[in-house]
Motif scaffolding. Structure first.
Motif, short mmCIF file in Angstrom:
data_model
loop_
_atom_site.label_atom_id
_atom_site.label_comp_id
_atom_site.label_asym_id
_atom_site.label_seq_id
_atom_site.Cartn_x
_atom_site.Cartn_y
_atom_site.Cartn_z
N ILE A 174 0.83 -1.20 0.00
CA ILE A 174 0.00 0.00 0.00
C ILE A 174 0.87 1.25 0.00
O ILE A 174 0.61 2.21 -0.73
CB ILE A 174 -0.94 -0.01 1.22
N ARG A 175 1.93 1.23 0.81
CA ARG A 175 2.80 2.40 0.94
C ARG A 175 3.57 2.67 -0.35
O ARG A 175 3.74 3.82 -0.75
CB ARG A 175 3.77 2.17 2.10
N GLN A 176 4.02 1.60 -1.01
CA GLN A 176 4.86 1.76 -2.20
C GLN A 176 4.08 1.77 -3.50
O GLN A 176 4.65 2.01 -4.57
CB GLN A 176 5.90 0.63 -2.24
N GLY A 177 2.78 1.49 -3.42
CA GLY A 177 1.97 1.50 -4.63
C GLY A 177 2.13 0.27 -5.49
O GLY A 177 1.85 0.31 -6.70
N THR A 178 2.55 -0.84 -4.89
CA THR A 178 2.75 -2.08 -5.67
C THR A 178 1.61 -3.07 -5.46
O THR A 178 1.74 -4.23 -5.85
CB THR A 178 4.08 -2.75 -5.25
N LEU A 179 0.53 -2.62 -4.87
CA LEU A 179 -0.60 -3.51 -4.64
C LEU A 179 -1.27 -3.93 -5.94
O LEU A 179 -1.93 -4.97 -6.01
CB LEU A 179 -1.62 -2.82 -3.72
N ASP A 180 -1.07 -3.12 -6.98
CA ASP A 180 -1.70 -3.40 -8.27
C ASP A 180 -1.38 -4.80 -8.80
O ASP A 180 -2.23 -5.46 -9.39
CB ASP A 180 -1.24 -2.38 -9.33
N TYR A 181 -0.15 -5.25 -8.58
CA TYR A 181 0.28 -6.53 -9.11
C TYR A 181 -0.55 -7.69 -8.55
O TYR A 181 -0.71 -8.72 -9.20
CB TYR A 181 1.76 -6.76 -8.80
#
Length: 262
Positions: A95-102
């Protein structure tokens, strides 16, 4: 329904095998963790023995029943550290790094993947030692454990884990708005130490906290009561209902928080 269960079972097995490969890169670390947990569990057992050298019962709990409860405590704590904690810690980072999309783009339930993708198999000794202390306590109690009590224990233990998981998921979901919620998790883990003792021995305000806000109290005490013959079917049914409601509420809160992710 059966096909879906098989699919998710295969996924979970693949996650476990993958994590096992990572753990085997540092095999000596497993030995160190085992020694550490032996010291931790041994210290807890000694503390209980010292306590009962000055009394015969603790609010109605005998020494052997306390050993059963201590074993259940390490079963719950170890299972949580093994199954849920590592994945939910990673979720905050995503969530913090914006990698949840994967993970969201994969054709599988996102909550399942993000809750079980990373396992900490090195915490397996916690569970094994907890089971060992539980067994010693039951043997010393001396009473035969019926099939019904075993069933109630398994149901109560599963419900307790669901309660703990639901709270952890709800706390981690706050990351969608507050970014860093490690302090909330630190408070949670501090409260879990109180689960080493029966929830009934604490003051009213702490009993309420350990039964609702941080349900580690009932997650440990109720299974211990079930296997010791101190809990009935009605109490376990209420626990199962509470676990179902908590899981539904936490899942709904997770889906609500997911709408805020960008």
């Amino acid at each position: 329904m059966i096909g879906t269960l098989r699919r998710y079972s295969r996924l979970f097995r693949m996650f476990a095998l993958t994590e096992l490969q990572f753990e085997m890169e540092y095999r000596l670390n497993f030995l160190f963790i085992l020694v550490e947990m032996c010291l931790v569990v041994g210290t807890s057992v000694v503390a209980v023995l010292v306590m009962f050298s000055h009394t015969d019962t603790l609010n109605g709990w005998t020494l052997d029943q306390m050993l059963v409860l201590l074993g259940v405590y390490y079963l719950v704590q170890g299972s949580t550290s093994l199954l849920f904690e590592p994945s939910l810690q990673r979720l905050m980072e995503h969530i913090r790094q914006g990698t949840l999309d994967y993970h969201l783009l994969k054709p599988v339930n996102a909550q399942f993947v993000l809750s079980t993708r990373h396992l900490r198999l090195i915490r397996t000794p916690d569970v094994l030692l907890g089971f060992g202390v539980l067994t010693v306590g039951l043997v010393n109690v001396g009473a035969a454990v019926s099939a019904l009590e075993v069933l109630l224990f398994v149901v109560a233990l599963a419900c307790g884990l669901v309660l703990v998981y639901s709270l952890l998921l709800a706390l981690v979901t706050f990351s969608f708005w507050f970014v860093r919620v490690e302090n909330l998790l630190t408070i949670f883990w501090a409260f879990t130490d109180a689960g080493r003792f029966p929830v009934s021995i604490y003051p009213a305000w702490l009993r309420w906290t350990l039964s609702t806000v941080v349900p580690i109290g009932i997650a440990v005490t109720v299974p211990a009561e079930a296997i010791s013959g101190m809990a009935g079917v009605g109490g376990i049914a209420l626990l199962a209902l509470a676990a179902a409601l908590a899981f539904s509420a936490a899942s709904a809160f997770w889906r609500f928080g997911l709408r805020s992710y960008t």
